[in-house]
Scaffold this motif. Structure first.
Motif, mmCIF file in Angstrom:
data_model
loop_
_atom_site.group_PDB
_atom_site.id
_atom_site.type_symbol
_atom_site.label_atom_id
_atom_site.label_comp_id
_atom_site.label_asym_id
_atom_site.label_seq_id
_atom_site.Cartn_x
_atom_site.Cartn_y
_atom_site.Cartn_z
ATOM 1 N N TYR A 1 -7.481 -3.021 -6.884
ATOM 2 C CA TYR A 1 -7.098 -3.622 -5.608
ATOM 3 C C TYR A 1 -6.191 -2.704 -4.788
ATOM 4 O O TYR A 1 -6.390 -2.534 -3.592
ATOM 5 C CB TYR A 1 -6.392 -4.953 -5.855
ATOM 6 C CG TYR A 1 -5.927 -5.623 -4.591
ATOM 7 C CD1 TYR A 1 -6.841 -6.174 -3.699
ATOM 8 C CD2 TYR A 1 -4.586 -5.687 -4.262
ATOM 9 C CE1 TYR A 1 -6.432 -6.770 -2.532
ATOM 10 C CE2 TYR A 1 -4.164 -6.289 -3.105
ATOM 11 C CZ TYR A 1 -5.089 -6.834 -2.241
ATOM 12 O OH TYR A 1 -4.674 -7.419 -1.088
ATOM 13 N N THR A 2 -5.209 -2.100 -5.409
ATOM 14 C CA THR A 2 -4.214 -1.328 -4.672
ATOM 15 C C THR A 2 -4.809 -0.153 -3.898
ATOM 16 O O THR A 2 -4.446 0.035 -2.740
ATOM 17 C CB THR A 2 -3.114 -0.843 -5.627
ATOM 18 O OG1 THR A 2 -2.539 -1.971 -6.273
ATOM 19 C CG2 THR A 2 -2.018 -0.105 -4.882
ATOM 20 N N PRO A 3 -5.708 0.651 -4.466
ATOM 21 C CA PRO A 3 -6.246 1.763 -3.668
ATOM 22 C C PRO A 3 -6.983 1.300 -2.407
ATOM 23 O O PRO A 3 -6.950 1.990 -1.391
ATOM 24 C CB PRO A 3 -7.204 2.471 -4.625
ATOM 25 C CG PRO A 3 -6.707 2.127 -5.969
ATOM 26 C CD PRO A 3 -6.150 0.735 -5.855
ATOM 27 N N SER A 4 -7.597 0.146 -2.449
ATOM 28 C CA SER A 4 -8.332 -0.319 -1.271
ATOM 29 C C SER A 4 -7.403 -0.812 -0.174
ATOM 30 O O SER A 4 -7.792 -0.858 0.987
ATOM 31 C CB SER A 4 -9.303 -1.435 -1.661
ATOM 32 O OG SER A 4 -8.587 -2.568 -2.102
ATOM 33 N N VAL A 5 -6.176 -1.166 -0.502
ATOM 34 C CA VAL A 5 -5.254 -1.697 0.495
ATOM 35 C C VAL A 5 -4.182 -0.666 0.861
ATOM 36 O O VAL A 5 -3.471 -0.836 1.838
ATOM 37 C CB VAL A 5 -4.546 -2.962 -0.031
ATOM 38 C CG1 VAL A 5 -4.036 -3.798 1.112
ATOM 39 C CG2 VAL A 5 -5.424 -3.796 -0.894
ATOM 40 N N ARG A 6 -4.092 0.399 0.123
ATOM 41 C CA ARG A 6 -3.044 1.391 0.351
ATOM 42 C C ARG A 6 -3.126 1.992 1.747
ATOM 43 O O ARG A 6 -2.112 2.249 2.380
ATOM 44 C CB ARG A 6 -3.130 2.488 -0.704
ATOM 45 C CG ARG A 6 -1.974 3.461 -0.636
ATOM 46 C CD ARG A 6 -2.010 4.461 -1.767
ATOM 47 N NE ARG A 6 -1.807 3.762 -3.025
ATOM 48 C CZ ARG A 6 -2.308 4.176 -4.183
ATOM 49 N NH1 ARG A 6 -3.025 5.260 -4.243
ATOM 50 N NH2 ARG A 6 -2.081 3.498 -5.280
ATOM 51 N N MET A 7 -4.338 2.190 2.246
ATOM 52 C CA MET A 7 -4.478 2.802 3.569
ATOM 53 C C MET A 7 -3.948 1.889 4.677
ATOM 54 O O MET A 7 -3.597 2.360 5.745
ATOM 55 C CB MET A 7 -5.923 3.172 3.846
ATOM 56 C CG MET A 7 -6.868 2.026 3.923
ATOM 57 S SD MET A 7 -8.512 2.640 4.152
ATOM 58 C CE MET A 7 -9.124 1.416 5.275
ATOM 59 N N LEU A 8 -3.850 0.599 4.419
ATOM 60 C CA LEU A 8 -3.313 -0.313 5.418
ATOM 61 C C LEU A 8 -1.801 -0.160 5.574
ATOM 62 O O LEU A 8 -1.241 -0.489 6.610
ATOM 63 C CB LEU A 8 -3.638 -1.760 5.040
ATOM 64 C CG LEU A 8 -5.122 -2.102 4.937
ATOM 65 C CD1 LEU A 8 -5.279 -3.516 4.417
ATOM 66 C CD2 LEU A 8 -5.804 -1.925 6.276
ATOM 67 N N PHE A 9 -1.130 0.330 4.549
ATOM 68 C CA PHE A 9 0.320 0.447 4.572
ATOM 69 C C PHE A 9 0.796 1.880 4.748
ATOM 70 O O PHE A 9 1.994 2.131 4.714
ATOM 71 C CB PHE A 9 0.901 -0.141 3.284
ATOM 72 C CG PHE A 9 0.581 -1.593 3.109
ATOM 73 C CD1 PHE A 9 1.165 -2.540 3.917
ATOM 74 C CD2 PHE A 9 -0.321 -2.000 2.146
ATOM 75 C CE1 PHE A 9 0.865 -3.879 3.769
ATOM 76 C CE2 PHE A 9 -0.627 -3.340 1.989
ATOM 77 C CZ PHE A 9 -0.039 -4.284 2.805
#
Length: 59
Positions: free
Chosen positions: A35-43
């Motif tokens: 999950y984290t790699p897919s959302v990291r670009m948002l932050f």
């Protein structure tokens, strides 16, 4: 006294069982973080902004 030896033996077998289950879970990818790699670009923008603010405060 023999009950203590029995309980120690049973607890060792239970601990070994949990350890084997843990090793199996790690090898099968149970703890892989998908999950984290897919959302990291948002932050990423927030991380850049906060690091710029820290550098402005220091200088």
């Amino acid at each position: 006294m023999s009950v203590i030896y029995l309980l120690i033996a049973i607890s060792i077998f239970v601990a070994i069982g949990f350890f084997i289950a843990f090793v199996f879970a790690v090898k099968s990818g149970q703890y892989d973080d998908d999950y984290t790699p897919s959302v990291r670009m948002l932050f990423d923008d927030e991380l850049i902004k906060s690091s710029q603010k820290k550098s402005e405060i220091k200088s």
